[in-house]
Design a protein around this motif. Structure first.
Motif, short mmCIF file in Angstrom:
data_model
loop_
_atom_site.label_atom_id
_atom_site.label_comp_id
_atom_site.label_asym_id
_atom_site.label_seq_id
_atom_site.Cartn_x
_atom_site.Cartn_y
_atom_site.Cartn_z
N PRO A 53 0.76 -1.44 0.02
CA PRO A 53 -0.08 -0.23 -0.14
C PRO A 53 0.84 1.21 -0.15
CG PRO A 53 0.21 -0.92 2.28
CD PRO A 53 0.68 -1.91 1.43
N ALA A 54 0.27 2.41 -0.50
CA ALA A 54 0.88 3.50 -0.37
C ALA A 54 1.01 3.96 1.10
CB ALA A 54 0.29 4.71 -1.33
N VAL A 55 2.25 4.38 1.45
CA VAL A 55 2.18 4.61 3.03
C VAL A 55 2.92 6.10 3.11
CG1 VAL A 55 3.41 3.87 5.31
CG2 VAL A 55 2.34 2.21 3.62
N VAL A 56 2.62 7.03 3.91
CA VAL A 56 3.68 7.83 4.18
C VAL A 56 3.76 8.05 5.77
CG1 VAL A 56 2.77 9.45 2.45
CG2 VAL A 56 1.40 9.55 4.41
N GLY A 57 4.73 8.75 6.30
CA GLY A 57 4.81 8.86 7.80
C GLY A 57 5.65 10.16 8.22
N PHE A 58 5.35 10.39 9.24
CA PHE A 58 5.82 11.68 10.17
C PHE A 58 5.91 11.29 11.47
CE2 PHE A 58 1.29 12.31 10.19
CZ PHE A 58 1.02 13.07 11.54
N SER A 59 6.78 12.10 12.20
CA SER A 59 6.94 11.88 13.47
C SER A 59 6.68 13.13 14.41
CB SER A 59 8.40 11.12 14.08
OG SER A 59 9.27 12.39 13.93
N ILE A 60 5.99 12.91 15.43
CA ILE A 60 5.49 14.09 16.31
C ILE A 60 6.48 14.12 17.64
CG2 ILE A 60 3.72 15.01 17.65
CD1 ILE A 60 1.71 13.45 15.85
N LEU A 61 7.16 15.44 17.93
CA LEU A 61 7.68 15.53 19.28
C LEU A 61 6.53 16.01 20.22
CD1 LEU A 61 10.19 15.70 20.81
CD2 LEU A 61 10.63 18.07 19.94
N HIS A 62 6.33 15.39 21.11
CA HIS A 62 5.46 15.91 22.06
C HIS A 62 5.84 16.74 23.12
CE1 HIS A 62 2.87 12.70 20.39
NE2 HIS A 62 3.82 11.51 20.73
N ARG A 63 4.81 17.59 23.63
CA ARG A 63 5.36 18.37 24.74
C ARG A 63 5.93 17.96 25.89
NH1 ARG A 63 0.13 20.10 23.03
NH2 ARG A 63 0.15 22.01 21.54
N SER A 64 5.27 16.73 26.34
CA SER A 64 5.93 15.87 27.57
C SER A 64 5.57 14.68 27.21
CB SER A 64 5.55 16.35 28.73
OG SER A 64 4.22 16.15 29.02
N ALA A 65 5.78 13.69 28.34
CA ALA A 65 5.46 12.27 28.11
C ALA A 65 3.89 12.20 28.20
CB ALA A 65 6.10 11.20 28.97
N SER A 66 3.42 13.15 28.98
CA SER A 66 1.87 13.12 29.47
C SER A 66 1.02 14.21 28.72
CB SER A 66 1.85 13.31 30.87
OG SER A 66 2.27 14.56 31.31
N ASP A 67 1.77 14.99 27.83
CA ASP A 67 1.08 16.04 27.08
C ASP A 67 1.21 15.90 25.50
OD1 ASP A 67 -0.42 18.16 26.41
OD2 ASP A 67 1.19 19.64 27.12
N LEU A 68 0.44 15.14 25.02
CA LEU A 68 0.64 14.53 23.64
C LEU A 68 0.01 15.87 22.71
CD1 LEU A 68 -0.25 10.88 23.49
CD2 LEU A 68 1.86 11.87 23.77
N LYS A 69 0.78 16.08 21.67
CA LYS A 69 0.26 17.19 20.91
C LYS A 69 -1.03 17.03 20.24
CE LYS A 69 4.54 19.60 19.73
NZ LYS A 69 5.34 20.25 18.71
N ASP A 70 -1.79 18.09 19.83
CA ASP A 70 -3.13 17.89 19.27
C ASP A 70 -3.05 17.03 18.21
OD1 ASP A 70 -3.92 19.73 21.37
OD2 ASP A 70 -3.58 21.62 20.01
N THR A 71 -2.30 17.12 17.13
CA THR A 71 -2.39 16.37 15.98
C THR A 71 -2.47 14.77 16.27
OG1 THR A 71 -1.26 18.06 14.51
CG2 THR A 71 -1.17 15.81 14.14
N GLY A 72 -1.60 14.32 17.33
CA GLY A 72 -1.55 13.04 17.57
C GLY A 72 -2.75 12.55 18.22
N GLN A 73 -3.20 13.50 19.08
CA GLN A 73 -4.60 12.97 19.78
C GLN A 73 -5.76 12.97 18.56
OE1 GLN A 73 -3.82 11.97 22.67
NE2 GLN A 73 -3.96 13.45 24.34
N ASN A 74 -5.83 13.96 17.93
CA ASN A 74 -6.73 13.92 16.90
C ASN A 74 -6.80 12.55 16.04
OD1 ASN A 74 -7.56 16.38 17.94
ND2 ASN A 74 -6.83 17.58 16.24
#
Length: 215
Positions: A53-74
């Motif tokens: 399959p066609a696959v794209v990937g990106f990584s998110i640097l979170h604010r902290s281990a307990s505070d995930l960024k909005d993009t990842g949560q969504n």
């Protein structure tokens, strides 16, 4: 100079990698939160990893281990997202969307972005983007306690009509996309300086009189 990553902290590693792995394409990711508020954020640790399959990937640097960024949560909640690519004419808007707004703020409104409907998912794409990939979440892979790698299957792709040479043959005029890449720190690069370097067939290489491979 030798850098032993076992002796470096997180910030030092990031600076070394970010300053040398360049230029990097930019994933301008649009998502929806639980109440339908739009979110847009850029990520330059991004690339394509497959076609079937066609696959794209990106990584998110979170604010902290307990505070995930909005993009990842969504993405975790909706199981979908759109990767929009950044062109020269919307570089400033991309930079606005990188501001650390609180979750209730709509980056589309703040950056003057126009939502355009997707065909296969409910998350809108960015109308100003010349290329957009509608994606369904495949997997989120933790990379330590502060990063996550998001992999998505591309369900559909939108390309500006002006850049399509032949739709049936899937020929795209990449130069007309005016894409930009991330360099180091706050530096970006335009992709208008192109070097055309065709791949050498092995049968041609064996005709060259010099050292190296000979069948």
């Amino acid at each position: 100079m030798h850098f032993d990553f076992a002796k470096l902290d997180r910030q030092q590693r990031y600076k070394l990698l970010g300053a040398t792995v360049v230029p990097r394409p930019i994933a301008w990711v649009s998502t929806l939160n639980a109440d339908g508020t739009l979110n847009a954020a850029p990520f330059s640790f991004f690339n394509v990893f497959g076609e079937a399959p066609a696959v794209v990937g990106f990584s998110i640097l979170h604010r902290s281990a307990s505070d995930l960024k909005d993009t990842g949560q969504n993405i975790r909640m909706q199981q979908e997202f759109v990767v929009n690519l950044v062109s020269d004419e919307n570089l400033e808007q991309m930079n606005i969307s990188a501001i650390e707004f609180p979750p209730e703020i709509d980056e589309f409104t703040e950056a003057g972005l126009i939502p355009a409907p997707s065909e296969h998912i409910k998350t809108p794409r960015i109308a100003q983007s010349r290329v957009a990939f509608e994606c369904r979440l495949m997997q989120i892979i933790p990379l330590g306690d502060m990063r996550s790698l998001v992999l998505g299957e591309v369900l559909a792709m939108h390309v500006d009509d002006e850049a399509v040479l032949d739709a049936e043959r899937a020929w795209i005029d990449t130069d007309k996309l005016h894409l930009v890449g991330r360099m180091h720190a706050s530096a970006y690069v335009r992709t208008s300086d192109i070097v055309d370097l065709p791949r050498i067939p092995v049968e041609d290489w064996t005709l060259i009189d010099g050292p190296g491979y000979k069948p």
